[in-house]
Design a protein around this motif. Structure first.
Motif, PDB file in Angstrom:
ATOM      1  N   LYS A 125     -48.395 -68.129  11.171  1.00 61.45           N
ATOM      2  CA  LYS A 125     -48.796 -68.298   9.772  1.00 61.45           C
ATOM      3  C   LYS A 125     -48.392 -69.673   9.250  1.00 61.45           C
ATOM      4  CE  LYS A 125     -47.034 -64.706   7.861  1.00 61.45           C
ATOM      5  NZ  LYS A 125     -46.714 -63.586   6.982  1.00 61.45           N
ATOM      6  N   ILE A 126     -47.209 -70.090   9.631  1.00 62.26           N
ATOM      7  CA  ILE A 126     -46.770 -71.405   9.167  1.00 62.26           C
ATOM      8  C   ILE A 126     -47.591 -72.508   9.839  1.00 62.26           C
ATOM      9  CG2 ILE A 126     -44.811 -73.001   9.111  1.00 62.26           C
ATOM     10  CD1 ILE A 126     -43.039 -70.709   8.401  1.00 62.26           C
ATOM     11  N   LEU A 172     -42.983 -74.448  -3.013  1.00 61.44           N
ATOM     12  CA  LEU A 172     -42.768 -73.534  -1.889  1.00 61.44           C
ATOM     13  C   LEU A 172     -41.344 -73.004  -1.894  1.00 61.44           C
ATOM     14  CD1 LEU A 172     -44.580 -75.404   1.031  1.00 61.44           C
ATOM     15  CD2 LEU A 172     -45.374 -73.396  -0.198  1.00 61.44           C
ATOM     16  N   LEU A 228     -40.867 -70.460  -4.457  1.00 59.41           N
ATOM     17  CA  LEU A 228     -41.573 -69.198  -4.198  1.00 59.41           C
ATOM     18  C   LEU A 228     -40.978 -68.400  -3.050  1.00 59.41           C
ATOM     19  CD1 LEU A 228     -45.275 -70.332  -4.580  1.00 59.41           C
ATOM     20  CD2 LEU A 228     -43.951 -68.957  -6.167  1.00 59.41           C
ATOM     21  N   LEU A 247     -48.903 -67.562  -1.037  1.00 60.70           N
ATOM     22  CA  LEU A 247     -47.872 -68.539  -0.643  1.00 60.70           C
ATOM     23  C   LEU A 247     -46.501 -67.921  -0.340  1.00 60.70           C
ATOM     24  CD1 LEU A 247     -48.438 -71.728  -2.826  1.00 60.70           C
ATOM     25  CD2 LEU A 247     -48.585 -71.540  -0.352  1.00 60.70           C
ATOM     26  N   PRO A 248     -46.010 -67.010  -1.198  1.00 62.45           N
ATOM     27  CA  PRO A 248     -44.678 -66.458  -0.905  1.00 62.45           C
ATOM     28  C   PRO A 248     -44.616 -65.665   0.396  1.00 62.45           C
ATOM     29  CG  PRO A 248     -45.320 -66.002  -3.178  1.00 62.45           C
ATOM     30  CD  PRO A 248     -46.531 -66.506  -2.482  1.00 62.45           C
ATOM     31  N   LEU A 249     -45.767 -65.200   0.884  1.00 65.50           N
ATOM     32  CA  LEU A 249     -45.729 -64.314   2.050  1.00 65.50           C
ATOM     33  C   LEU A 249     -45.813 -65.042   3.390  1.00 65.50           C
ATOM     34  CD1 LEU A 249     -47.962 -61.306   0.965  1.00 65.50           C
ATOM     35  CD2 LEU A 249     -45.489 -61.540   0.851  1.00 65.50           C
ATOM     36  N   TYR A 250     -46.148 -66.321   3.386  1.00 60.62           N
ATOM     37  CA  TYR A 250     -46.325 -67.028   4.654  1.00 60.62           C
ATOM     38  C   TYR A 250     -45.090 -66.992   5.552  1.00 60.62           C
ATOM     39  CZ  TYR A 250     -50.982 -68.938   4.008  1.00 60.62           C
ATOM     40  OH  TYR A 250     -52.334 -69.075   3.870  1.00 60.62           O
ATOM     41  N   TRP A 265     -39.660 -69.916   0.056  1.00 60.85           N
ATOM     42  CA  TRP A 265     -39.537 -70.567   1.357  1.00 60.85           C
ATOM     43  C   TRP A 265     -38.144 -71.166   1.421  1.00 60.85           C
ATOM     44  CZ3 TRP A 265     -43.868 -72.835   4.524  1.00 60.85           C
ATOM     45  CH2 TRP A 265     -45.083 -72.207   4.252  1.00 60.85           C
TER      46      TRP A 265
END
Lengths: 337, 227, 385
Positions: free
Chosen positions: C6-7, C282, C285, B107-110, C287
């Motif tokens: 990716k998003i 998110l 973490l 998740l942190p890398l997206y 985002w």
């Protein structure tokens, strides 16, 4: 009013864009009034959050404006059958003179909005967002233009009366009668060719050293030259580029290029022209802004090369598209010069 | 490394429900070692931890990180520092139950400029030492408590952070799982990482790995002992 | 670019995890798109059919107007018009309408003489004598008759006249011939009691289509009671009518669009606790608000594009396969004998563009503010619980 679906879509789009910009300005006003980078208050945090909303709204508004420019040309072109004497978009635009004003305002809005988005993008990468106040003040310049665009579109479409006899590009763009369009068509072809190529060459000669040297004056000159490329390019399209593409010495219409019959050559052509102008403006504009916001220089320094190279690519594309029919097409103007 | 100068955090300032969570705390945390913020519920540990970890901004005072004042940075810059420097382990782990172990960890890398291949490689690199290599595709909601805890640790490590922040990591664990977690955390120290833990669990603040104990009460530092 | 992909990936996965909510929006949106597109597709296809048919229409049709109403035109106008330079040929046309009280339908009666005018879509032959007729498939169906049967009509003199059917037009000419009855010219003249020196109108062909307006002006000058209608005018009028009809319907269906936007805004605003928690995680973490906004943008775009494609497909099936049963009422008008023709499937880029603009743009706009509100969740919200 003609209830053409394209017209409904355009008016809806204009309304939405105006609403987005209005809302962005209202929020932007509170940012202008209360912005204080040094503050710890909850309000400052809230204002920072609102800058995201404003950026998103202006990005959307810009995207829709760009699409609506395309849709406007499409719609106006498809309406030409309703007007006696109209063979393409030009005829439809002449059926109600406000139509030309719509184009005249759409093009600067398009450029200004793109410049805003790009400047905003770089400003947000600087820690203290030095251009916050200027950016949101600039929205107040964009807003009336966007509203004017919508209003003129509304007046244009409601004022269209299919019974009106209108002159088409044939008679409008011929060298015969007076008027702005026909005077552009009447511009002598050979000098116009020279002007176009020399101007493009000038731009290339400014881009290449700018890639190597960091002098601000090069960028200022480039920006000026790019800005003037727009009228030179448009005048060239009407004066000689169109006739080579149509292979007809009397056909100067700038809109027929966008039709299927000419393989939609107008799209890459106008894209290359507008792209050259826009990308050529960026380095000079950013240099000016750096005077007021030095932090911007550090952020932009790494990206300037990209804009210069893109300008070059667009210019070469433009030259390629223009030169191909001139050099390799079956049409020559010898007998008509 | 991280220096807090007269830092304060007030929630709902000026309103009837105003809460002073942190009141003029000054603290300096150096690299290496384990710093524990100890105190009862409401002592301001979590708020302080959030500010140290660049998750929230102080209402007053300054926070300096490696010589750079970060307390008033815009969100995107704080986020950038947080991504590069910190890994978080939350009280309730906060895994997304419908995602697989691998997806949770990544998740942190997206939003970062890391390619898919590199992401996969990193996921395997953090999950394998924790014994979860075989469970990459398992839905996180179907894992046992101990497995979830290890996934949370793996997720904290995915960005290869130098500082791990854990907020009440043993709050919802039985003593066996708690001891296991502390062993895992101790293992992270060998890579030269810094640990900052907020807790009111004696199992944690009495652990041998703790090098500094900061006691908090009512948002203020009562005691600051180095082990 | 990698970040966008990716998003986008995450957005699609995220939508799949919330199947119920996503599907409900997609279905409603698709329905709205289908309604709007059916209107555009139908009118556009009809317009194309009409344009193709009108391509065979004469350059100029000259009628006579008396006291603002259409009257029979004297045959000697033909000679006068033939003398105008640029006119190739003038053909008098004899036709009229017949109201059939038996079926409640209106038939068009046309008189022909001599060699047939290139009518190849006929099973049988054209009438050669005064008691013969050829009929269109609509007439045949309405009266339940076929070749060799008798068609009885009441003449102008209120007498019953019988015509033997010698030819029936085939189904694929139906747009032109559906309600047509062809009689031998003199038989028609007698049937309607037309004066022998008059005809219904004159079809004029010119050498150069660019000169049509000039010829029309000259005809008007010679005979002020004549009404020349150019081919272009007919095309423009049809175009205007189709625009008007489709525009009207679109305006009505735009109410559905507004209702949908309100729904979309409401759904976007009403984040479930689970969704809020997810965004909080998110943000915690790493985002930032921009990343979450991008996620929401892609979610919205995926929904919009999926619904758009589904809606267009449904519209294509509805219009071109099922014959637009839901919309054809509006287009039909009062017509009893509406031809059952198969529209040629056609969709052009401009239509797609207009549809996308009218549907996707309002949807994205209505979700901007709710998405932003979700995206600005505090990163420490998950820590505070």
């Amino acid at each position: 009013m003609i209830l053409h679906p394209g017209i409904l879509a355009l008016l809806l789009g204009a309304l939405l864009v105006a609403l987005l910009m209005l809302y962005a300005c209202i929020i932007g006003f509170s940012v202008l009034r209360h912005w204080d980078r040094t503050s710890y208050s909850r309000r400052q945090l809230e204002l920072e959050r609102r800058t995201y909303l404003i950026s998103t709204m202006v990005n959307y508004a810009l995207g829709f404006q760009a699409l609506s420019l395309l849709l406007f040309i499409y719609t106006v072109d498809s309406l030409h059958q309703l007007f006696i004497g109209a063979m393409c978009a030009t005829g439809t635009l002449n059926a109600n003179p406000v139509g030309w004003y719509v184009l005249l305002v759409k093009i600067p809005v398009f450029f200004l909005a793109w410049l805003w988005v790009i400047v905003n993008h770089y400003d947000l990468q600087v820690e203290d967002s030095p251009l916050v106040r200027s950016k949101y003040a600039a929205l107040f310049i964009l807003l009336p233009l966007v509203v004017l665009d919508g209003w003129w579109q509304f007046r244009y479409f409601t004022g269209l009366d299919p019974q009106i006899i209108t002159s088409c590009c044939g008679s409008l763009f011929s060298s015969g009668d007076g008027g702005f369009a026909s005077s552009m068509a009447a511009l002598p072809v050979v000098p116009m060719i020279w002007l176009f190529y020399l101007w493009s060459l000038l731009l290339i000669l400014l881009v290449l050293p700018a890639l190597k040297f960091r002098a601000a004056v090069l960028r200022y000159l480039l920006a000026l030259a790019a800005l003037l490329l727009l009228p030179v390019g448009l005048a060239s399209v009407i004066s000689f580029i169109s006739i080579y593409i149509y292979e007809m010495p009397t056909h100067h219409c700038p809109f027929d290029l966008l039709q299927a019959g000419y393989h939609f050559i107008g799209y890459p052509l106008y894209l290359a022209l507008f792209g050259s102008v826009l990308c050529g403006l960026i380095p000079g504009l950013m240099r000016v802004l750096q005077i007021f916001a030095p932090g911007l220089g550090r952020v932009f320094a790494g990206r300037e090369r990209f804009w210069l190279l893109t300008t070059l690519v667009f210019l070469l594309l433009l030259l390629g598209l223009v030169s191909r029919p001139l050099l390799f097409g079956p049409f020559t103007l010898q007998a008509y010069l | 490394m991280i220096r807090l100068e007269q830092v304060g955090k007030i929630y709902h300032p000026g309103k009837p429900d105003q809460v002073v969570a942190v009141d003029e705390v000054s603290l300096e945390i150096s690299r290496g070692g384990v710093t524990v913020l100890k105190g009862p519920s409401g002592s301001g540990k979590t708020s302080l931890l959030a500010m140290i970890g660049c998750m929230s901004r102080p209402t007053r005072g300054q926070i300096v990180f490696d010589g750079r004042e970060i307390s008033r940075l815009p969100e995107r810059f704080l986020t950038d520092i947080r991504r590069r420097t910190f890994g978080f382990i939350f009280q309730q782990f906060h895994l997304l139950a419908d995602l697989t172990v691998e997806e949770n960890v990544l998740l942190p890398l997206y939003p970062q400029a890391v390619g898919y291949a590199e992401m996969k490689r990193r996921a395997e690199a953090v999950l394998a030492p924790l014994g979860l290599a075989a469970k990459l595709r398992r839905r996180a909601g179907l894992l046992s408590g101990g497995e979830q805890q290890r996934v949370a640790v793996a997720r904290a490590l995915i960005g290869d952070p130098e500082i791990i922040i854990a907020d009440e990591p043993t709050a919802h664990l039985d003593s066996t799982l708690a001891a296991e977690l502390l062993m895992l955390l101790e293992g992270l120290l060998s890579a030269g990482r810094t640990l900052i833990i907020a807790t009111h669990d004696p199992l944690v603040f009495n652990h041998r790995m703790v090098t500094r104990l900061v006691s908090l009460r009512d948002g203020r530092v009562q005691e600051d002992q180095s082990a | 670019m990698m970040r966008q992909l990716k998003i986008l990936d995450f957005a699609i996965a995220s939508l799949r995890r919330r199947k119920g909510k996503s599907l409900s929006i997609v279905v409603v949106f698709a329905f709205t798109v289908a309604a709007l597109s059916s209107v555009l597709l139908l009118t556009h296809a009809l317009r194309r059919e009409a344009t193709q048919l009108l391509a065979g229409a004469p350059d100029l049709v000259v009628q006579r107007v008396v006291a603002g109403r259409h009257d029979l035109i004297p045959m000697d106008y033909q000679t006068d018009i033939e003398k105008i330079p640029g006119v190739r040929r003038v053909t008098p046309r004899l036709w009229g309408y017949y109201y059939d009280s038996l079926t409640g339908a209106n038939f068009t009666l046309l008189g022909v003489s001599g060699a047939p005018d290139g009518l190849t879509m006929l099973a049988g032959r054209l009438p050669a004598g005064p008691n013969e007729c050829a009929i269109g498939s609509g007439v045949a169906e309405a009266r339940a008759i076929t070749t060799e049967d008798e068609l009885y009509l009441i003449s102008q003199d209120n007498l019953g006249v019988g015509f033997t059917v010698v030819g029936v037009f085939s189904a694929n000419s139906t747009l032109l011939t559906h309600d047509l009855i062809i009689l031998e010219k003199q038989a028609l003249q007698k049937f309607f009691a037309f004066p022998p020196d008059r005809t219904t109108d004159l079809a004029v062909e010119v050498y150069n289509p660019q000169e049509v307006d000039m010829v029309a002006q000259k005809i008007k000058r010679i005979h002020p009671d004549a009404r020349p209608i150019t081919h272009g005018e007919i095309v423009r009028t049809y175009d205007a009518v189709f625009n008007w009809r489709s525009g009207m319907l679109l305006s009505i269906f735009s109410v559905a669009l507004v209702a949908f936007c309100i729904l979309a805004w409401d759904k976007a605003t009403g984040l479930s606790a689970e969704e809020r928690r997810e965004i909080g995680i998110l943000k915690a973490l790493g985002w930032d608000t921009g990343d979450v906004l991008l996620l929401k943008f892609w979610e919205g775009t995926v929904i919009a594009l999926t619904a758009f494609l589904l809606g267009i497909t449904a519209a294509l099936l509805h219009v071109f396969w099922l014959g637009a049963p839901l919309l054809v009422m509006v287009v039909k008008g009062w017509s009893v004998l509406f031809p059952q023709f198969q529209l040629v499937p056609y969709i052009d880029l401009q239509q797609l563009f207009i549809l996308a603009f009218m549907t996707i743009v309002p949807y994205l706009v209505s979700t901007v503010v709710p998405c932003w509100r979700a995206a600005v969740t505090d990163p420490d919200s998950v820590m505070r619980g």
